[in-house]
Design an enzyme around this catalytic site. Structure first.
Site, PDB file in Angstrom:
ATOM      1  N   HIS A 344     -22.491  -0.493  25.422  1.00 24.57           N
ATOM      2  CA  HIS A 344     -23.284   0.589  26.003  1.00 24.57           C
ATOM      3  C   HIS A 344     -22.436   1.846  26.157  1.00 24.57           C
ATOM      4  O   HIS A 344     -22.722   2.877  25.559  1.00 24.57           O
ATOM      5  CB  HIS A 344     -23.831   0.143  27.366  1.00 24.57           C
ATOM      6  CG  HIS A 344     -24.794   1.096  27.997  1.00 24.57           C
ATOM      7  ND1 HIS A 344     -25.320   2.202  27.358  1.00 24.57           N
ATOM      8  CD2 HIS A 344     -25.353   1.112  29.243  1.00 24.57           C
ATOM      9  CE1 HIS A 344     -26.145   2.839  28.161  1.00 24.57           C
ATOM     10  NE2 HIS A 344     -26.175   2.207  29.315  1.00 24.57           N
ATOM     11  N   HIS A 383     -28.852   4.696  15.963  1.00 27.05           N
ATOM     12  CA  HIS A 383     -29.137   4.599  17.395  1.00 27.05           C
ATOM     13  C   HIS A 383     -30.331   3.689  17.584  1.00 27.05           C
ATOM     14  O   HIS A 383     -31.226   3.623  16.736  1.00 27.05           O
ATOM     15  CB  HIS A 383     -29.424   5.986  17.976  1.00 27.05           C
ATOM     16  CG  HIS A 383     -29.390   6.050  19.471  1.00 27.05           C
ATOM     17  ND1 HIS A 383     -30.477   5.714  20.239  1.00 27.05           N
ATOM     18  CD2 HIS A 383     -28.408   6.405  20.326  1.00 27.05           C
ATOM     19  CE1 HIS A 383     -30.158   5.866  21.513  1.00 27.05           C
ATOM     20  NE2 HIS A 383     -28.919   6.281  21.602  1.00 27.05           N
ATOM     21  N   ASP A 439     -22.137   9.547  20.379  1.00 27.06           N
ATOM     22  CA  ASP A 439     -20.782   9.016  20.469  1.00 27.06           C
ATOM     23  C   ASP A 439     -19.875   9.510  19.353  1.00 27.06           C
ATOM     24  O   ASP A 439     -18.645   9.420  19.470  1.00 27.06           O
ATOM     25  CB  ASP A 439     -20.816   7.481  20.435  1.00 27.06           C
ATOM     26  CG  ASP A 439     -21.591   6.902  21.598  1.00 27.06           C
ATOM     27  OD1 ASP A 439     -21.282   7.282  22.736  1.00 27.06           O
ATOM     28  OD2 ASP A 439     -22.506   6.096  21.365  1.00 27.06           O
TER      29      ASP A 439
END
Length: 587
Positions: A344, A383, A439
């Site tokens: 996560h 994602h 990210d």
């Protein structure tokens, strides 16, 4: 995967052409890393403009289409019984889970369940906080496009809107900012609890310890002590909200310096939110220190982009915990605990390690081939929700360039830009809708700002407290809220008699493997003991092995039994192994 069809290949080719225009800009292909970055930024501007309201990737504009096609009903035919069931489709595009439970066909008399691992298509609540359209690459807080907020707002202003529903006016904003900053100091005993932790404690563990300690310092708000209605008043809710948001950066500063051996500076309530955080990290004993305002602004934008993201793993954990009536500090701590998991909150660290392993732009084609052949893992692309561009990634790419202008250009950014460009031109990745996510660039920004990789998740947790608190507060007034208690599909043994231990066979399904003793235990077990009259568990000449007094010939010192131990360091842990992210690279 099956080969793409002709139509899907055509769509992929069209996407490649569009992406190529965005990447290359009006002057053709890029010829240097600086031009790569400039063209990428130009693509970012194009995409930001289009996702805000009514652009090519958001054809709906300001008029929302009917979710799920609008209200109506479904007719379900159960071929097992021949019965028909009419299931209402409600406004919002959902059906009531209990409507499925009503479908029965004998057997155990229980109705049908929906098997949904990971809650891929399960909505546990109705919410007005944030909206995501993964196919269009849209993220909005309270209806405000994330691109506009990142450009025009601040983290605290956005936090107000996320929690309370609307952007504040000037007077409300000033009061909100002053109140949050006024609650940034930690109780002395919380600081002492943090300082009692190991110096090499993971920063997220420190944050968790601090949040749980805070819960005990504010018993007046604890439903377990004051009753379940304690949060019914606006004032009690607000007090906990400003406490948690105000103290998150202070907890983070203590977590950071727990590893450095230094103490953070005391909070400076006259500074901005991100600016005060950097001040606590860097000021030391210099009260006149001021962080670079442009770096503080960059970090503030990063906080804003991570403030809320609908029903993700950790936010769902916050809602789950809040449904039990637990105090808000415990609910937020539980959510932060979920964020602690590398699947996560730790993906940006994995991106950095991936870019470092690639090493240079010439190695990118071989790396991409390895990904296609399932020999390499590609982090920062794709994602769970976004099947188009992650709008936050586009903004962070610009933030990265701003930070690099001030602190120097990280060589990994050129690899990242080139990797993104190559992947977005490759039909393999386009067809599978693998685009950069938040990210991909965030780890580069954090590293350029001087944060170690193990601290990245803390920088995620600080702003995400806003989202946790917004959902906690919304759940308090939700008329449909119930304590969360999902169903399961039971597949275990049906019924067994309890046999006497004298006739049992060894457990077959599974059992505990040998738990390796520590070296400290080995040292202790290799020693002896001073005999306590009336009890001992050791071999004593002439004594009773099972206690009951000292035996004949027993002296004051008793030799321990020989213990059969395997060699030390046989547990499989390597010296220096400390990051769970490393294991993500192995299949």
């Amino acid at each position: 995967m099956p080969a793409p069809t002709t139509s899907s290949s055509a769509r992929a080719a069209a996407r490649v052409e569009t992406l190529g225009r965005h990447l290359n800009g009006p002057h053709g292909a890029a010829s240097s890393s600086e031009e790569d970055a400039a063209n990428a930024a130009e693509g970012s501007r194009l995409e930001r403009a289009s996702t805000a309201a009514g652009g090519p990737t958001d054809p709906y504009g300001k008029i929302r289409p009917e979710p799920g096609g609008g209200p109506g009903k479904l007719t379900i035919l159960d071929h097992r019984t021949g019965k028909k069931y009419e299931v209402p489709v409600h406004e919002g595009g959902f059906i009531d889970g209990n409507a499925i439970k009503a479908i029965k066909a004998g057997g155990d008399g229980m109705g049908l369940k929906v098997y949904d691992p990971g809650y891929m298509n399960t909505a546990p609540c109705k919410s007005k906080i944030s909206y995501i359209d993964g196919d269009a690459g849209i993220l909005r807080y309270r209806g405000y496009p994330i691109e506009q907020l990142a450009e025009k707002s601040t983290y605290l202003e956005t936090a107000f809107a996320t929690i309370y529903g609307d952007l504040p006016d000037a007077a409300q904003l000033a009061e909100w900012e002053e109140t949050v900053m006024r609650h940034s100091a930690l109780p002395v005993s919380v600081v002492q609890a943090i300082e009692a932790l190991p110096h090499d404690a993971h920063p997220m563990g420190v944050i968790l310890a601090g949040l749980n300690a805070l819960s005990t310092f504010h018993p007046e708000q604890n439903p377990a002590l004051e009753g379940g209605a304690i949060y019914a008043t606006h004032a009690v809710q607000d007090k906990q909200i400003v406490r948690i948001i105000g103290k998150m950066t202070t907890l983070a500063a203590h977590a950071y310096h727990r590893n450095t051996g230094r103490k953070p500076a005391h909070p400076n309530q006259k500074l901005g939110y991100a600016e005060n955080f950097l001040y606590m990290l860097d000021a030391g004993l210099d009260p006149n220190h001021r962080p670079n305002p442009r770096l503080a602004k960059a970090l503030d934008v990063m906080f804003l982009l991570h403030a809320e993201h609908e029903m993700n793993c950790s936010t769902a954990a916050a809602r789950h915990l809040a449904s039990s009536g637990v105090d808000v500090y415990s609910a937020v701590a539980g959510a932060v605990g979920a964020l602690y998991g590398p699947l996560h909150g730790g993906a940006n660290e994995a991106v950095l390690k991936m870019l470092a392993r690639i090493g240079n732009k010439d190695a990118i084609p071989g790396f991409l081939e390895g990904v296609k052949n399932r020999k390499e893992k590609m982090f920062g692309f794709g994602h769970r929700v976004y099947k188009n561009f992650d709008p936050r990634a586009n903004v962070i790419r610009g933030v990265a360039e701003e930070v690099f202008k001030l602190v120097g250009r990280d060589p990994l950014i050129d690899i990242a830009v080139a990797l993104e460009a190559a992947a977005r031109k490759d039909p393999y990745f386009v067809e599978r809708k693998l685009y950069p996510n938040v990210d991909f660039y965030s780890g580069l920004v954090y590293r350029a700002l001087g944060f170690p990789p193990e601290f990245f998740t803390v920088l995620f947790a600080i702003p995400r407290a806003t989202g946790y608190l917004a959902h906690w507060r919304e759940s308090l007034s939700d008329p449909d809220v119930k304590i969360m208690r999902p169903q399961q599909v039971y597949e275990g043994e049906w019924l067994r008699d309890y046999p006497s231990i004298n006739v049992r066979q060894p457990a077959k399904s599974d059992s505990m493997w040998q738990v390796q003793p520590s070296n400290a235990s080995r040292r202790r077990l290799a020693g002896g003991t001073t005999e306590v009259p009336g009890y001992h568990d050791y071999d004593t000449p002439g004594g009773d092995d099972h206690g009951g007094g000292s035996g004949g010939g027993a002296g004051p010192y008793t030799r321990i039994k020989e213990v059969d131990l395997p060699p030390a360091f046989s547990s499989g842990v390597s010296v220096g192994e400390h990051s769970g992210v490393d294991k993500l690279f192995t299949r």
